[in-house]
Design an enzyme around this catalytic site. Structure first.
Site, PDB file in Angstrom:
ATOM      1  N   ASP A  72       0.819  -1.213   0.000  1.00  0.00           N
ATOM      2  CA  ASP A  72       0.000   0.000   0.000  1.00  0.00           C
ATOM      3  C   ASP A  72       0.855   1.267   0.000  1.00  0.00           C
ATOM      4  O   ASP A  72       2.016   1.259   0.383  1.00  0.00           O
ATOM      5  CB  ASP A  72      -0.930   0.028   1.219  1.00  0.00           C
ATOM      6  CG  ASP A  72      -0.186   0.009   2.551  1.00  0.00           C
ATOM      7  OD1 ASP A  72       0.835  -0.694   2.651  1.00  0.00           O
ATOM      8  OD2 ASP A  72      -0.608   0.720   3.479  1.00  0.00           O
ATOM      9  N   GLU A 130       0.169  -1.422   5.600  1.00  0.00           N
ATOM     10  CA  GLU A 130       1.299  -1.015   6.454  1.00  0.00           C
ATOM     11  C   GLU A 130       1.133   0.423   6.898  1.00  0.00           C
ATOM     12  O   GLU A 130       1.311   0.763   8.064  1.00  0.00           O
ATOM     13  CB  GLU A 130       2.612  -1.212   5.682  1.00  0.00           C
ATOM     14  CG  GLU A 130       3.864  -1.138   6.556  1.00  0.00           C
ATOM     15  CD  GLU A 130       4.444   0.250   6.726  1.00  0.00           C
ATOM     16  OE1 GLU A 130       5.351   0.415   7.562  1.00  0.00           O
ATOM     17  OE2 GLU A 130       3.982   1.211   6.067  1.00  0.00           O
TER      18      GLU A 130
HETATM   19 ZN    ZN Z   1       6.834   2.311   3.834  1.00  0.00          ZN
END
Ligand code: ZN
Length: 361
Positions: A72, A130
């Protein structure tokens, strides 16, 4: 090496903000299959987004190794316009570039491709979410992996940078309940949540607590009108420390001070907190660092061991029992529209992966 650059641009053109990584996940599944990996997508992303973690496994010789990067980006890169000038890739300034962490993704894919089939047993994890709070690595079932060491490719700094230390973070949110009253008619019937907040904040340490610990209140909301004794204030903050028990201690102190101030004034609080990630530290004489040093020497790159103020998937993997460091891949000004990366760092990161996965003589 032109392939590395063109592949990077291809990844940058796949929009994959947190919670909407599925097009990227589908693409990565196909690439890993081409590299003869057994590929699965776990169910970790259920209720969080449109995909789970992409996990690839391939047999090989010697000690297994885990490589990790996140799918992401911190925000959307829709309609991205890439600029590539004098060996440096950026955007026209309308969107972020997303080198964080597409540089990590491309280095893993191209590095393994370059190494061919003669590699160590490989375990690959491409995490979702993340940037939204290390969601993918937190949801990851670690028992499926054999690797004792892992490399996360998700740090700024030229290739050669190794993040060996990162703090714990505890986030908190507090609602202070007072009691509304007319401020000019009957203020004695009210309890000011703003006053409670003020007393508590005045009694709390903030900023740098000691050399390894910081605390901050970053959000304060409350009140509706000057003629109302304020009945509700909400604050949000965080504590970070390279020593988890210190972070807990400061967190507990914050909670106590708010509780006491509220009680003394006749109000009350609601407290919510969460350990976002725990700290880790890898010492410079550990095997994983000695191994890296040998590889950087062979590539004629300087190895620089560094701490980092923020968390990454390396915090989670370390705390789940896999010795992990986070490697610099050259992304700079991440999370901003000035984000850029050089061709040289993309190529060096790819060469680094190649030498990390190759079977040693
Ligand atoms: Zn990163």
């Amino acid at each position: 090496m032109e392939k590395v650059i063109s592949h990077f641009k291809k990844l940058v053109n796949i929009n994959s903000p947190s919670k909407k990584e599925k097009p990227m996940a589908d693409y990565l599944v196909d690439r890993l299959k081409e590299l003869n990996f057994q590929v699965t997508v776990d169910k970790g992303g259920k209720n969080m987004g449109d995909t789970g973690n992409v996990i690839g496994k391939r047999d090989g010789k010697g000690q297994p190794l885990l490589l990790c990067a996140h799918m992401d980006t911190v925000e959307s890169t829709e309609n991205i316009v890439i600029k590539d000038e004098e060996g440096r890739i950026s955007t026209d300034g309308t969107t972020i570039l997303g080198a964080d962490d597409k540089a990590g993704l491309v280095a893993i894919l191209e590095g393994i491709k370059m190494a061919g089939e003669n590699t160590r047993p490989l375990e690959i994890v491409f995490t979702f979410g993340e940037e939204a709070g290390l969601n993918g690595s937190k949801a990851l079932d670690i028992s499926q992996f054999k690797s004792k060491n892992a490399f996360v490719l998700d740090s700024g700094g030229d290739v050669g940078t190794v993040i060996v230390k990162a703090p714990s973070e505890i986030d908190f949110a507090v609602k202070i309940h007072g009691k509304a009253a007319h401020s000019g008619v009957n203020p004695e019937d009210g309890v000011s949540a703003i006053k409670i907040a003020g007393i508590a904040i005045g009694n709390l340490p903030m900023g740098r607590i000691d050399e390894e610990t910081t605390a901050n209140i970053g959000v304060l909301n409350g009140g509706t009108s000057t003629n109302v004794v304020c009945p509700l204030v909400e604050l949000k903050g965080e504590v970070r420390s390279h020593n988890f028990s210190k972070a807990e201690k400061i967190h507990d102190q914050y909670k106590d001070v708010f509780e006491v101030a509220a009680k003394e004034m006749g109000g009350k609080i609601e407290w919510i907190s969460e350990v976002v990630f725990k700290n880790f530290e890898v010492k410079k004489d550990e095997d994983i660092i000695l191994y890296l040093k040998k590889k950087f020497d062979a590539l004629k790159l300087d190895m620089v061991l560094k701490p980092r103020g923020g968390g990454s998937d390396a915090n989670i993997l370390n705390n789940k029992g896999i010795k992990t460091v986070n490697l610099g891949v050259g992304m700079e000004k991440g999370h901003s529209k000035e984000e850029y990366i050089t061709h040289q760092n993309l190529i060096n990161a790819t060469k680094l992966v190649k030498t990390l996965v190759e079977v040693e003589d």
